[in-house]
Design an enzyme around this catalytic site. Structure first.
Site, short mmCIF file in Angstrom:
data_model
loop_
_atom_site.label_atom_id
_atom_site.label_comp_id
_atom_site.label_asym_id
_atom_site.label_seq_id
_atom_site.Cartn_x
_atom_site.Cartn_y
_atom_site.Cartn_z
N ASP A 15 27.70 36.76 43.71
CA ASP A 15 28.48 35.62 44.16
C ASP A 15 29.72 35.53 43.27
OD1 ASP A 15 29.15 32.97 45.17
OD2 ASP A 15 28.31 32.24 43.26
N ASP A 17 32.46 32.51 43.18
CA ASP A 17 32.77 31.18 42.64
C ASP A 17 31.60 30.60 41.85
OD1 ASP A 17 35.46 30.64 43.51
OD2 ASP A 17 34.67 30.60 45.55
N ASP A 215 24.97 31.41 41.50
CA ASP A 215 24.73 30.16 40.78
C ASP A 215 24.21 29.04 41.67
OD1 ASP A 215 27.35 30.06 42.02
OD2 ASP A 215 27.61 28.16 40.96
MG MG Z 1 28.75 30.15 43.60
#
Ligand code: MG
Length: 262
Positions: A15, A17, A215
């Protein structure tokens, strides 16, 4: 199920961001760990729910930040036109979001409908809209309420930026439309399967030998597990329970150690 052994996996999908970067800054150790994974022969891909950028734009940004190993970078923009075609055929689309989203939908062969002509829309596509206005919100909600399927790149509530701050995400905008129209959106990006499957296809790997690192528990972890990928939660602030994902790491250095390259 026992925790997967990351040192035996053949590929990693990251991922962007809040994981590889936060805003315009790479997270600590990201560049070093990605380079070490690449040197060890692991296939790497990057997926972002970003509803304003193409994969090519994000790949250039990664290269500028020093991640030269980024080759496969995928976003919902690359496939939203295809998803609309598969589900609804060639359509008249009211697109509320970044100009880039309108451009890729048109490029996929669909006809774009102006806000004032929302009654003619057979599909409503809603992405993160930095120029959101009440007029655009109204047009999208009315078109969706009239029966045009509501399609969106993602339903992330927030877009994380540097310093731990955030912008309202695509999900905030699409939920406003969905609530007003009384409908549920069709989601192209994570946690739905299309982006994960496309990343695996680009790498030529199966889900079982490819970890997803991200995240977000609802977006990255649940989405990856749903397609059979081992899921690694990147939780730099700590506090994430071990059972939140197949593996939980607090840093890229820890990820490198577990993958046998640090
Ligand atoms: Mg993310």
């Amino acid at each position: 199920m026992p925790a997967p052994n990351l040192s035996t996996l053949r590929g990693f999908v990251f991922d962007l961001d809040g994981c590889v970067w936060s805003g315009d800054v790479l997270n600590p150790g990201a560049a070093e760990t990605l380079a070490a994974l690449h040197r060890s022969g692991r296939a790497l891909a990057f997926v972002s729910n970003n509803s304003r950028a193409t994969g090519g734009e994000l790949r250039e940004r990664l290269h500028r930040l020093g991640v030269g190993v980024a080759e496969h970078v995928l976003t919902p923009l690359e496939i939203i036109g295809e998803v609309i075609r598969e589900r609804c055929g060639l359509s008249r689309v009211l697109a509320i979001g970044a100009p880039e989203m309108s451009a890729v939908i048109a490029r996929a062969g669909h006809e774009l409908v102006d806000v004032k002509d929302y009654r003619a829309a057979t599909v409503v596509a809603v992405g993160n809209d930095f120029d959101l206005s009440y007029e655009r919100l109204t047009a999208a909600a009315r078109a969706a309420a009239r029966g045009a399927p509501l399609v969106t790149p993602n339903v992330d509530p927030r877009l994380p930026i540097e310093g731990g701050d955030f912008l309202p995400g695509c999900g905030s905008v699409v939920q406003a439309v969905a609530v007003a129209a009384g409908v549920r959106p069709i989601v192209v990006g994570k946690p739905e399967p299309p982006l994960f499957r496309m990343a695996l296809a680009r790498l030529g790997l199966t889900a079982a030998v490819t970890a997803m690192v991200g995240d977000s528990i609802p977006s990255d972890i649940r989405g990856a597990q749903a397609v059979g990928m081992p899921a690694v939660l990147y939780a730099p602030a700590g506090g994430a329970p071990a059972e939140a994902a197949d593996v939980v790491v607090s840093s890229f250095a820890e990820l490198a150690r577990l993958a046998g390259v640090g």
